[in-house]
Scaffold this motif. Sequence first.
Motif, PDB file in Angstrom:
ATOM      1  N   ASN A  72       4.494 -79.380 -56.700  1.00  0.00           N
ATOM      2  CA  ASN A  72       3.364 -79.692 -57.589  1.00  0.00           C
ATOM      3  C   ASN A  72       3.606 -80.956 -58.407  1.00  0.00           C
ATOM      4  O   ASN A  72       2.668 -81.671 -58.732  1.00  0.00           O
ATOM      5  CB  ASN A  72       3.089 -78.520 -58.535  1.00  0.00           C
ATOM      6  CG  ASN A  72       2.530 -77.320 -57.826  1.00  0.00           C
ATOM      7  OD1 ASN A  72       1.884 -77.445 -56.796  1.00  0.00           O
ATOM      8  ND2 ASN A  72       2.777 -76.149 -58.359  1.00  0.00           N
ATOM      9  N   GLU A  98      12.570 -70.647 -53.334  1.00  0.00           N
ATOM     10  CA  GLU A  98      11.132 -70.718 -53.078  1.00  0.00           C
ATOM     11  C   GLU A  98      10.366 -71.131 -54.333  1.00  0.00           C
ATOM     12  O   GLU A  98       9.468 -71.968 -54.285  1.00  0.00           O
ATOM     13  CB  GLU A  98      10.637 -69.351 -52.592  1.00  0.00           C
ATOM     14  CG  GLU A  98       9.190 -69.324 -52.201  1.00  0.00           C
ATOM     15  CD  GLU A  98       8.775 -67.952 -51.699  1.00  0.00           C
ATOM     16  OE1 GLU A  98       7.635 -67.558 -51.992  1.00  0.00           O
ATOM     17  OE2 GLU A  98       9.576 -67.286 -51.009  1.00  0.00           O
ATOM     18  N   GLN A  99      10.751 -70.568 -55.459  1.00  0.00           N
ATOM     19  CA  GLN A  99      10.100 -70.879 -56.730  1.00  0.00           C
ATOM     20  C   GLN A  99      10.291 -72.355 -57.093  1.00  0.00           C
ATOM     21  O   GLN A  99       9.354 -73.026 -57.512  1.00  0.00           O
ATOM     22  CB  GLN A  99      10.678 -69.971 -57.824  1.00  0.00           C
ATOM     23  CG  GLN A  99      10.013 -70.104 -59.162  1.00  0.00           C
ATOM     24  CD  GLN A  99      10.676 -69.223 -60.219  1.00  0.00           C
ATOM     25  OE1 GLN A  99      11.776 -68.700 -60.032  1.00  0.00           O
ATOM     26  NE2 GLN A  99      10.007 -69.084 -61.338  1.00  0.00           N
ATOM     27  N   ALA A 100      11.509 -72.855 -56.925  1.00  0.00           N
ATOM     28  CA  ALA A 100      11.811 -74.243 -57.276  1.00  0.00           C
ATOM     29  C   ALA A 100      11.045 -75.218 -56.394  1.00  0.00           C
ATOM     30  O   ALA A 100      10.483 -76.201 -56.886  1.00  0.00           O
ATOM     31  CB  ALA A 100      13.314 -74.502 -57.164  1.00  0.00           C
ATOM     32  N   LYS A 106       8.248 -74.735 -54.755  1.00  0.00           N
ATOM     33  CA  LYS A 106       6.820 -74.685 -55.088  1.00  0.00           C
ATOM     34  C   LYS A 106       6.541 -75.457 -56.370  1.00  0.00           C
ATOM     35  O   LYS A 106       5.593 -76.247 -56.444  1.00  0.00           O
ATOM     36  CB  LYS A 106       6.378 -73.231 -55.244  1.00  0.00           C
ATOM     37  CG  LYS A 106       4.906 -73.067 -55.515  1.00  0.00           C
ATOM     38  CD  LYS A 106       4.517 -71.604 -55.605  1.00  0.00           C
ATOM     39  CE  LYS A 106       3.034 -71.476 -55.891  1.00  0.00           C
ATOM     40  NZ  LYS A 106       2.628 -70.083 -56.025  1.00  0.00           N
ATOM     41  N   HIS A 107       7.388 -75.263 -57.372  1.00  0.00           N
ATOM     42  CA  HIS A 107       7.236 -75.953 -58.656  1.00  0.00           C
ATOM     43  C   HIS A 107       7.350 -77.468 -58.479  1.00  0.00           C
ATOM     44  O   HIS A 107       6.509 -78.230 -58.950  1.00  0.00           O
ATOM     45  CB  HIS A 107       8.297 -75.436 -59.625  1.00  0.00           C
ATOM     46  CG  HIS A 107       8.299 -76.098 -60.962  1.00  0.00           C
ATOM     47  ND1 HIS A 107       7.263 -75.964 -61.859  1.00  0.00           N
ATOM     48  CD2 HIS A 107       9.225 -76.895 -61.556  1.00  0.00           C
ATOM     49  CE1 HIS A 107       7.544 -76.658 -62.955  1.00  0.00           C
ATOM     50  NE2 HIS A 107       8.727 -77.228 -62.795  1.00  0.00           N
ATOM     51  N   VAL A 153      10.070 -73.677 -66.759  1.00  0.00           N
ATOM     52  CA  VAL A 153       9.893 -72.510 -65.900  1.00  0.00           C
ATOM     53  C   VAL A 153      10.916 -71.440 -66.262  1.00  0.00           C
ATOM     54  O   VAL A 153      12.069 -71.742 -66.552  1.00  0.00           O
ATOM     55  CB  VAL A 153      10.093 -72.905 -64.410  1.00  0.00           C
ATOM     56  CG1 VAL A 153      10.038 -71.698 -63.493  1.00  0.00           C
ATOM     57  CG2 VAL A 153       9.074 -73.938 -64.004  1.00  0.00           C
ATOM     58  N   GLU A 154      10.469 -70.188 -66.215  1.00  0.00           N
ATOM     59  CA  GLU A 154      11.412 -69.073 -66.334  1.00  0.00           C
ATOM     60  C   GLU A 154      11.826 -68.709 -64.910  1.00  0.00           C
ATOM     61  O   GLU A 154      11.041 -68.156 -64.137  1.00  0.00           O
ATOM     62  CB  GLU A 154      10.758 -67.884 -67.024  1.00  0.00           C
ATOM     63  CG  GLU A 154      11.755 -66.798 -67.336  1.00  0.00           C
ATOM     64  CD  GLU A 154      11.172 -65.707 -68.200  1.00  0.00           C
ATOM     65  OE1 GLU A 154      11.561 -64.550 -67.995  1.00  0.00           O
ATOM     66  OE2 GLU A 154      10.335 -66.004 -69.066  1.00  0.00           O
ATOM     67  N   TRP A 155      13.038 -69.085 -64.550  1.00  0.00           N
ATOM     68  CA  TRP A 155      13.504 -68.950 -63.181  1.00  0.00           C
ATOM     69  C   TRP A 155      13.877 -67.520 -62.865  1.00  0.00           C
ATOM     70  O   TRP A 155      14.431 -66.810 -63.681  1.00  0.00           O
ATOM     71  CB  TRP A 155      14.694 -69.879 -62.936  1.00  0.00           C
ATOM     72  CG  TRP A 155      14.313 -71.302 -63.104  1.00  0.00           C
ATOM     73  CD1 TRP A 155      14.622 -72.103 -64.153  1.00  0.00           C
ATOM     74  CD2 TRP A 155      13.511 -72.092 -62.230  1.00  0.00           C
ATOM     75  NE1 TRP A 155      14.069 -73.351 -63.987  1.00  0.00           N
ATOM     76  CE2 TRP A 155      13.377 -73.368 -62.808  1.00  0.00           C
ATOM     77  CE3 TRP A 155      12.890 -71.842 -61.010  1.00  0.00           C
ATOM     78  CZ2 TRP A 155      12.656 -74.393 -62.204  1.00  0.00           C
ATOM     79  CZ3 TRP A 155      12.166 -72.863 -60.417  1.00  0.00           C
ATOM     80  CH2 TRP A 155      12.064 -74.120 -61.013  1.00  0.00           C
ATOM     81  N   ASN A 156      13.599 -67.126 -61.643  1.00  0.00           N
ATOM     82  CA  ASN A 156      13.955 -65.810 -61.160  1.00  0.00           C
ATOM     83  C   ASN A 156      15.469 -65.671 -61.138  1.00  0.00           C
ATOM     84  O   ASN A 156      16.175 -66.638 -60.880  1.00  0.00           O
ATOM     85  CB  ASN A 156      13.371 -65.602 -59.753  1.00  0.00           C
ATOM     86  CG  ASN A 156      13.288 -64.154 -59.381  1.00  0.00           C
ATOM     87  OD1 ASN A 156      14.285 -63.454 -59.364  1.00  0.00           O
ATOM     88  ND2 ASN A 156      12.086 -63.698 -59.089  1.00  0.00           N
ATOM     89  N   LEU A 179      15.061 -66.023 -54.310  1.00  0.00           N
ATOM     90  CA  LEU A 179      13.723 -66.277 -54.839  1.00  0.00           C
ATOM     91  C   LEU A 179      13.648 -67.578 -55.629  1.00  0.00           C
ATOM     92  O   LEU A 179      12.584 -68.188 -55.721  1.00  0.00           O
ATOM     93  CB  LEU A 179      13.262 -65.106 -55.703  1.00  0.00           C
ATOM     94  CG  LEU A 179      13.154 -63.756 -54.977  1.00  0.00           C
ATOM     95  CD1 LEU A 179      12.753 -62.660 -55.940  1.00  0.00           C
ATOM     96  CD2 LEU A 179      12.174 -63.837 -53.822  1.00  0.00           C
ATOM     97  N   VAL A 180      14.770 -67.997 -56.174  1.00  0.00           N
ATOM     98  CA  VAL A 180      14.819 -69.251 -56.931  1.00  0.00           C
ATOM     99  C   VAL A 180      14.476 -70.430 -56.039  1.00  0.00           C
ATOM    100  O   VAL A 180      13.736 -71.326 -56.446  1.00  0.00           O
ATOM    101  CB  VAL A 180      16.202 -69.449 -57.597  1.00  0.00           C
ATOM    102  CG1 VAL A 180      16.394 -70.875 -58.067  1.00  0.00           C
ATOM    103  CG2 VAL A 180      16.367 -68.494 -58.764  1.00  0.00           C
TER     104      VAL A 180
END
Length: 83
Positions: free
Chosen positions: A31, A23-25, A27-28, A12-15, A20-21
């Motif tokens: 999955n 939330e992104q992490a 969600k990733h 992943v290209e992290w924010n 924001l990281v």
Amino acid sequence: DFSLWSTLMSAVEWNKKEELVAEQALKHLRNYSPLLEAYCQTPKSQLTLMLRVQDFCYDNMNFMKVFQKIVLLLYKSKYKTLN
């Protein structure tokens, strides 16, 4: 060594923004939690994963605030499949 964790996190290209990281992490990892669970069938492998998560968060300071949420996500994922 738990290279699956490193592979998942490097895919992943992290924010750049810390807020924001998180939330992104989550969600990733949500999955991929079934995959992580499949690799963590023993207490030793579960501990190894937790140590890898901790090391990753210490090495990548944007993840420090999300460490507890990652652990909780993995715990809940494991608990959900037991019920």
